[in-house]
Design an enzyme around this catalytic site. Structure first.
Site, PDB file in Angstrom:
ATOM      1  N   HIS A   1      21.039 -34.043  -1.330  1.00 53.77           N
ATOM      2  CA  HIS A   1      22.220 -33.728  -0.513  1.00 53.77           C
ATOM      3  C   HIS A   1      22.469 -34.772   0.576  1.00 53.77           C
ATOM      4  CE1 HIS A   1      21.922 -29.185  -1.717  1.00 53.77           C
ATOM      5  NE2 HIS A   1      22.514 -29.916  -2.633  1.00 53.77           N
TER       6      HIS A   1
ATOM      7  N   TYR B   1      27.562 -32.253  13.871  1.00 55.00           N
ATOM      8  CA  TYR B   1      26.496 -33.123  13.344  1.00 55.00           C
ATOM      9  C   TYR B   1      25.702 -33.766  14.476  1.00 55.00           C
ATOM     10  CZ  TYR B   1      27.311 -32.430   8.447  1.00 55.00           C
ATOM     11  OH  TYR B   1      27.361 -31.837   7.218  1.00 55.00           O
TER      12      TYR B   1
ATOM     13  N   CYS C   1      34.718 -52.630   8.896  1.00 53.26           N
ATOM     14  CA  CYS C   1      36.177 -52.583   8.691  1.00 53.26           C
ATOM     15  C   CYS C   1      36.906 -51.724   9.714  1.00 53.26           C
ATOM     16  CB  CYS C   1      36.493 -52.108   7.270  1.00 53.26           C
ATOM     17  SG  CYS C   1      36.303 -50.326   7.079  1.00 53.26           S
TER      18      CYS C   1
HETATM   19  P1  NAD Z   1      18.311 -21.454   2.689  1.00 51.72           P
HETATM   20  O1  NAD Z   1      18.465 -21.426   4.186  1.00 51.72           O
HETATM   21  O2  NAD Z   1      19.369 -20.846   1.866  1.00 51.72           O
HETATM   22  O3  NAD Z   1      16.939 -20.716   2.293  1.00 51.72           O
HETATM   23  C1  NAD Z   1      15.735 -20.999   2.931  1.00 51.72           C
HETATM   24  C2  NAD Z   1      14.619 -20.307   2.138  1.00 51.72           C
HETATM   25  O4  NAD Z   1      13.376 -20.664   2.726  1.00 51.72           O
HETATM   26  C3  NAD Z   1      14.683 -18.790   2.131  1.00 51.72           C
HETATM   27  O5  NAD Z   1      14.500 -18.334   0.809  1.00 51.72           O
HETATM   28  C4  NAD Z   1      13.514 -18.366   3.033  1.00 51.72           C
HETATM   29  O6  NAD Z   1      12.908 -17.147   2.582  1.00 51.72           O
HETATM   30  C5  NAD Z   1      12.571 -19.524   2.868  1.00 51.72           C
HETATM   31  N1  NAD Z   1      11.704 -19.783   4.018  1.00 51.72           N
HETATM   32  C6  NAD Z   1      12.030 -19.737   5.335  1.00 51.72           C
HETATM   33  N2  NAD Z   1      10.984 -20.125   6.080  1.00 51.72           N
HETATM   34  C7  NAD Z   1       9.978 -20.443   5.221  1.00 51.72           C
HETATM   35  C8  NAD Z   1       8.657 -20.924   5.385  1.00 51.72           C
HETATM   36  N3  NAD Z   1       8.136 -21.158   6.614  1.00 51.72           N
HETATM   37  N4  NAD Z   1       7.908 -21.152   4.280  1.00 51.72           N
HETATM   38  C9  NAD Z   1       8.409 -20.913   3.043  1.00 51.72           C
HETATM   39  N5  NAD Z   1       9.654 -20.451   2.829  1.00 51.72           N
HETATM   40  C10 NAD Z   1      10.435 -20.220   3.911  1.00 51.72           C
HETATM   41  O7  NAD Z   1      18.019 -22.952   2.292  1.00 51.72           O
HETATM   42  P2  NAD Z   1      18.266 -23.770   0.951  1.00 51.72           P
HETATM   43  O8  NAD Z   1      17.880 -22.953  -0.232  1.00 51.72           O
HETATM   44  O9  NAD Z   1      17.618 -25.073   1.180  1.00 51.72           O
HETATM   45  O10 NAD Z   1      19.839 -23.974   0.877  1.00 51.72           O
HETATM   46  C11 NAD Z   1      20.567 -24.286   2.031  1.00 51.72           C
HETATM   47  C12 NAD Z   1      21.449 -25.515   1.917  1.00 51.72           C
HETATM   48  O11 NAD Z   1      21.727 -25.951   3.238  1.00 51.72           O
HETATM   49  C13 NAD Z   1      20.789 -26.671   1.236  1.00 51.72           C
HETATM   50  O12 NAD Z   1      21.714 -27.178   0.367  1.00 51.72           O
HETATM   51  C14 NAD Z   1      20.468 -27.690   2.336  1.00 51.72           C
HETATM   52  O13 NAD Z   1      20.997 -28.966   2.013  1.00 51.72           O
HETATM   53  C15 NAD Z   1      21.194 -27.237   3.539  1.00 51.72           C
HETATM   54  N6  NAD Z   1      20.324 -27.114   4.735  1.00 51.72           N
HETATM   55  C16 NAD Z   1      19.419 -28.112   5.027  1.00 51.72           C
HETATM   56  C17 NAD Z   1      18.581 -28.001   6.127  1.00 51.72           C
HETATM   57  C18 NAD Z   1      17.593 -29.087   6.427  1.00 51.72           C
HETATM   58  O14 NAD Z   1      17.853 -30.255   6.153  1.00 51.72           O
HETATM   59  N7  NAD Z   1      16.412 -28.758   6.960  1.00 51.72           N
HETATM   60  C19 NAD Z   1      18.657 -26.871   6.954  1.00 51.72           C
HETATM   61  C20 NAD Z   1      19.591 -25.883   6.642  1.00 51.72           C
HETATM   62  C21 NAD Z   1      20.400 -26.012   5.522  1.00 51.72           C
HETATM   63 ZN    ZN Z   2      34.132 -49.707   6.489  1.00 52.91          ZN
END
Ligand code: NAD
Ligand code: ZN
Length: 245
Positions: free
Chosen positions: A120, A68, A151
């Protein structure tokens, strides 16, 4: 082809009052945030699915915190992109607007979106395992392992991990809004992670006009009213421009 489809969606938005947007990792891709499923999502050869779980944190909180800390240090340097800013504009144009994001990067808030539902959680909050309080924390690097200032308990990232339930109140708010929405946009999400993967279908069943904006087609593209392929950072500004003042 895209221009015609964008114009059609813009007309739908102009004719409606209730708009919902669901975003996923794809909207942040153009800001440089690594998606989980690409090779750029790997860290020291661990997959996200093996680190973003309660079991991983129980087994090795230091390792999970190091991951993280790495993600926070990368994302802190990044800026919202044209897609995030276009949604800030859309929020001003729609009478009743809800933004739901699966992203934990905080970029919608950084762009100026007023009240995104961060379903999330966010990388920028921590939660105490002992007293359950949650706090904003933007320190980079964070002291590992971070301890609660109230705490002394161990802090965890305030995000929803694989296998964890979503906050009941948040889910309730989302489903209420999906029952009423008129136009829904699903931006940059792979439609794999539940329950977000079903939101578009819930809205469609309730009568909404649902459009997917994604760089590629997804398993659900054919189920929606409209599916537009392209980059979120290009399509969303075009859409907002077509909606006009
Ligand atoms: P995913 O990585 O599974 O899918 C990303 C999607 O975005 C794909 O379908 C891809 O084709 C599309 N994509 C990629 N670049 C793009 C662009 N420039 N324009 C439009 N579309 C584009 O992501 P998800 O569906 O969000 O699921 C992943 C899980 O992981 C989520 O639950 C999320 O919480 C977490 N996650 C979050 C982050 C973040 O906070 N930025 C990053 C990675 C994963
Ligand atoms: Zn605490």
């Amino acid at each position: 082809m895209n221009t015609w489809a964008i114009r059609q969606v813009a007309e739908k938005i102009k004719a409606s009052t209730r708009v919902v947007v669901l975003t996923g990792a794809g909207i942040s891709q153009e800001s440089g945030v690594p998606t989980f499923r690409g090779a750029d999502g790997l860290w020291k050869n661990f997959r996200a699915e093996d680190l973003a779980t309660p079991e991983a944190f129980d087994r090795d909180p230091l390792l999970v915190w190091q991951w993280y800390d790495w993600r926070r240090s990368l994302i802190k340097l990044l800026k919202p992109n044209a897609g995030h800013y276009a949604l800030v504009e859309l929020e001003k144009k729609a009478e009743d607007f809800t933004l739901i994001t699966q992203n934990v990067d905080g970029l919608h808030k950084a762009a100026g979106s007023r009240n995104p539902i961060e379903m999330h959680g966010t990388l920028w909050r921590v939660r105490c395992l002992q007293c359950k309080k949650s706090f904003e924390n933007k320190e980079v690097p964070i002291q590992i392992p971070p301890k609660c200032t109230t705490c002394g308990g161990l802090l965890r990232p305030d995000v929803v991990w694989f296998g964890e339930a979503l906050d009941e109140k948040i889910l309730h708010a989302i489903y209420t809004c999906l029952q009423r929405v008129e136009v829904m946009l699903i931006v940059g999400t792979s439609a794999i992670v539940q329950p977000a993967a079903s939101f578009g279908l819930v809205a469609k069943r309730a009568g909404a006009f649902v459009t997917e904006l994604n760089r590629s087609r997804t398993a659900q593209s054919s189920l929606f009213d409209c599916s537009i392929q392209g980059k979120a950072g290009e399509l969303l500004p075009q859409l907002v421009e077509h909606i006009g003042p």
